[in-house]
Structures are given as structure tokens and as C-alpha cells.
Write an enzyme that holds these catalytic residues in place. Structure first.
Site, PDB file in Angstrom:
ATOM      1  N   TYR A  42       5.259   6.099   5.248  1.00 18.14           N
ATOM      2  CA  TYR A  42       6.435   6.794   4.726  1.00 18.14           C
ATOM      3  C   TYR A  42       7.363   7.335   5.804  1.00 18.14           C
ATOM      4  O   TYR A  42       8.459   7.805   5.494  1.00 18.14           O
ATOM      5  CB  TYR A  42       6.017   7.860   3.706  1.00 18.14           C
ATOM      6  CG  TYR A  42       5.877   7.195   2.348  1.00 18.14           C
ATOM      7  CD1 TYR A  42       6.943   7.160   1.468  1.00 18.14           C
ATOM      8  CD2 TYR A  42       4.723   6.501   2.012  1.00 18.14           C
ATOM      9  CE1 TYR A  42       6.862   6.492   0.266  1.00 18.14           C
ATOM     10  CE2 TYR A  42       4.630   5.823   0.810  1.00 18.14           C
ATOM     11  CZ  TYR A  42       5.701   5.822  -0.055  1.00 18.14           C
ATOM     12  OH  TYR A  42       5.626   5.145  -1.244  1.00 18.14           O
ATOM     13  N   ALA A  99       0.854  -1.191   0.000  1.00 12.59           N
ATOM     14  CA  ALA A  99       0.000   0.000   0.000  1.00 12.59           C
ATOM     15  C   ALA A  99       0.889   1.240   0.000  1.00 12.59           C
ATOM     16  O   ALA A  99       1.968   1.238   0.594  1.00 12.59           O
ATOM     17  CB  ALA A  99      -0.896   0.004   1.235  1.00 12.59           C
ATOM     18  N   LYS A 100       0.423   2.273  -0.657  1.00 13.54           N
ATOM     19  CA  LYS A 100       1.155   3.538  -0.647  1.00 13.54           C
ATOM     20  C   LYS A 100       0.409   4.455   0.324  1.00 13.54           C
ATOM     21  O   LYS A 100      -0.458   5.244  -0.077  1.00 13.54           O
ATOM     22  CB  LYS A 100       1.155   4.109  -2.073  1.00 13.54           C
ATOM     23  CG  LYS A 100       2.364   4.927  -2.379  1.00 13.54           C
ATOM     24  CD  LYS A 100       2.501   5.207  -3.850  1.00 13.54           C
ATOM     25  CE  LYS A 100       3.272   6.486  -4.080  1.00 13.54           C
ATOM     26  NZ  LYS A 100       4.576   6.561  -3.453  1.00 13.54           N
ATOM     27  N   ALA A 101       0.698   4.281   1.598  1.00 14.00           N
ATOM     28  CA  ALA A 101      -0.050   4.967   2.652  1.00 14.00           C
ATOM     29  C   ALA A 101       0.843   5.964   3.373  1.00 14.00           C
ATOM     30  O   ALA A 101       2.020   5.679   3.643  1.00 14.00           O
ATOM     31  CB  ALA A 101      -0.608   3.943   3.633  1.00 14.00           C
TER      32      ALA A 101
END
Ligand code: PMP
Length: 308
Positions: free
Chosen positions: A161, A155-157
């Protein structure tokens, strides 16, 4: 960064795109996003690279965090075109962001509204144009990449990051341009915002999904180009030591595009210059991005001409 922002259905001026300080995502990182790019094409228009893939990944990331995006994929695609057109930019970086807005505080997020913005801005190559030619210096990070026993690496959550941010700060303070994170088992994983490829004896190796990588869209493009050029691409566990005996290493990502690594941990990669396979693939990749390739023209989603 004064371009108009698309916010929850409307284009608004940058200074009017406001949120509450009690926005859930500000407190807990409950957001998902994409990094997308549009490039000017030889006909003077503009096209978004692998647009549908980015939109699909945005929806997948949102679903993994139980966020229902209150717009259809077609609406997000059109909103992206509208934001680009309003900016007047032909080449730009595009940032769709889906986040939990202000609502009940606490860790249970499902009663907070899901909000969406799309912003665009002019942004050169993330690791520099010079880096794309001469390569950048990287350091193996002391931080391990998030693993799927604690978070969702595919997931790019937003909150995830913080992991890349720690690695980026560490690399920068130590005088390097990029960090290479290992996975929780000690295998090579990826950069802070790029997937990694290593060339040894003419064969290309890259970490696979079992290494908890982000499923990079430029990674998929590079693999396809490499295979089309006749190279064998092997997805497998890569030991840290292999970085030090590689002939070539390069990274791919929307922000960094295709950037060679010329040094890892102060040791030259190959002869310390951009290698022949990297050079070949990078040239084809650049042509694909900029609409100069017939073969990969289907990767581009043309921004409709503005109606005046
Ligand atoms: N890994 C991470 C952690 C990233 O943030 C990115 C950028 N989205 C990538 C890899 C590369 O992905 P893509 O090619 O889809 O930009």
C-alpha cells in the site's frame, strides 16, 4: 475508535491491544488485511457484506506471503461477529489484519509469529457522501500501480500500500480527491483503493486481471448487477485517452462503495454529473449493501443477535 479489539483470540480494550516496537510488520510491511463493511438492515439487525469472499481473500493474501493464519475461517467469521456485537455498532467498517509479530529481525520472516487482530469503527463513505451523489475529481497519477513482476497485485498486503499512499498524497496535494493509477504498461488500472469502470455508448469497460488490478469484491458485485441489468461488461486494456472520452466513470470499493468520477485531469466526464447507468447501478448496489434487495440477499451474512 475506543471499541474493543479482537486480538489473537480475545476481545480486549483498545488501549490493551498492544504490540512490540520490534513487530516485523512495522519494519517491513509484512501484513495482509481486509476492508469489510457491515450495514444495518431494515429489520434492525446488522449484516456483513460478502463476508465469506473477504475472508477467502484474507487467507489467499496470507498464503501468498507464506503466512499461516492460526485460526480457521469460521473462527475469524465468529470473531468478526463478536467484535461487531461488542462495539454496539450496526453499521461499521471492519478491519481484519494478519501480521508478522516480534521475532528475529531481518528479512527472513518465517520465524516470526503470525498475529491477528480485528477492529471495527464507524466510517462514512471514503470519498464522501456528497461524492457519491455528485462525483469526485480524479487525477491520473504519475505513480504506476505495482506490477506482478515485483509484487503480488492480487494480494492485499500492507507493504504494497505504499504505492497507493504515494498516489493518494500526490493527488491530494494537487487538489484532487482520488488518483487513477496506470499499470506498468500504461493502461488504466484502478484508484488507490477502488476498481474502475468506464461507460461508453452504453457498454461498460473495466480493466482485467492482466492489468494487475486487485480482485475487488465490490467490482465483482457491480459486474454481476450490470449484467443482470442487461449491460455488456467488457474486461480489457483501457488506454488513458479513453478516460477523456468516456460517457461515465465510476469506482467501486468497500471503503468508497460506488462513487462516480465527475472529472479526470480537469476534464468533465460526460456532462460532469453522475450519469444514468452509474445512477441505476449505484441504487441497486446500495439496496444490496443495506439489505433492501431480495435478489442479492445472499450477499449478506447476518450478525447473530446478541444473547443477553
Ligand atoms: N483496489 C485496491 C488497491 C484496494 O485497496 C481496494 C480495496 N480493498 C479495491 C481495489 C477494491 O476492492 P474491494 O471491492 O474488495 O473493497
Amino acid at each position: 475508535m475506543s471499541h474493543q479489539i479482537w486480538m489473537n483470540g480475545d476481545l480486549v480494550n483498545h488501549e490493551d491491544a498492544k504490540v512490540s516496537v520490534l513487530t516485523h510488520a512495522l519494519h517491513y510491511g509484512t501484513s495482509v488485511f481486509e476492508g469489510v463493511r457491515a450495514y444495518e438492515t431494515p429489520d434492525g439487525g446488522s449484516a456483513v457484506f460478502r463476508h465469506a469472499d473477504h475472508i477467502d481473500r484474507l487467507y489467499r493474501s496470507a498464503a501468498l506471503y507464506h503466512m499461516e493464519i492460526p485460526f480457521t475461517k469460521d473462527e475469524i467469521r465468529q470473531a468478526t461477529f463478536d467484535t461487531i456485537t461488542a462495539s454496539g455498532l450496526k453499521s461499521c467498517y471492519i478491519r481484519p489484519l494478519v501480521f508478522r509479530g516480534a521475532g528475529p529481525m531481518g528479512l527472513y520472516p518465517l520465524d516470526c509469529p503470525v498475529e491477528v487482530i480485528i477492529a471495527v469503527w464507524a466510517w462514512g463513505a471514503y470519498l464522501g457522501d456528497e461524492g457519491k451523489v455528485n462525483g469526485v475529481r480524479a487525477k491520473v497519477s504519475s505513480w504506476r500501480r505495482i506490477s506482478s513482476d515485483a509484487l503480488i497485485p492480487t494480494a492485499k498486503a500492507g507493504g504494497q500500500y505504499l504505492n497507493s499512499i504515494l498516489a493518494k498524497i500526490e493527488a491530494d496535494k494537487a487538489g484532487y480527491e482520488e488518483a487513477i493509477l496506470l499499470d506498468s504498461n500504461g493502461y488504466v488500472n484502478e484508484g488507490t483503493g477502488e476498481n474502475l469502470f468506464l461507460v461508453k455508448d452504453g457498454v461498460v469497460h473495466t480493466p482485467g486481471f492482466a492489468n494487475d488490478i486487485l480482485e475487488g469484491i465490490n467490482r465483482a458485485a457491480a459486474i454481476e448487477i450490470l449484467r443482470d441489468q442487461g449491460y455488456e461488461v467488457v474486461e480489457r486494456n483501457i488506454a488513458r485517452g479513453e478516460l477523456y472520452r468516456a460517457d461515465e466513470i465510476f469506482m467501486t470499493g468497500t471503503a468508497a462503495e460506488l462513487t462516480p468520477i465527475r472529472e479526470v485531469d480537469d476534464l468533465p466526464v460526460g456532462d460532469g454529473t453522475r450519469g444514468p447507468i452509474t445512477t441505476e447501478i449505484q441504487a441497486i448496489f446500495e439496496d444490496a449493501l443495506h439489505g433492501r434487495s431480495e435478489r442479492y440477499a445472499h450477499w449478506l451474512d447476518k450478525v447473530p443477535a446478541a444473547v443477553s
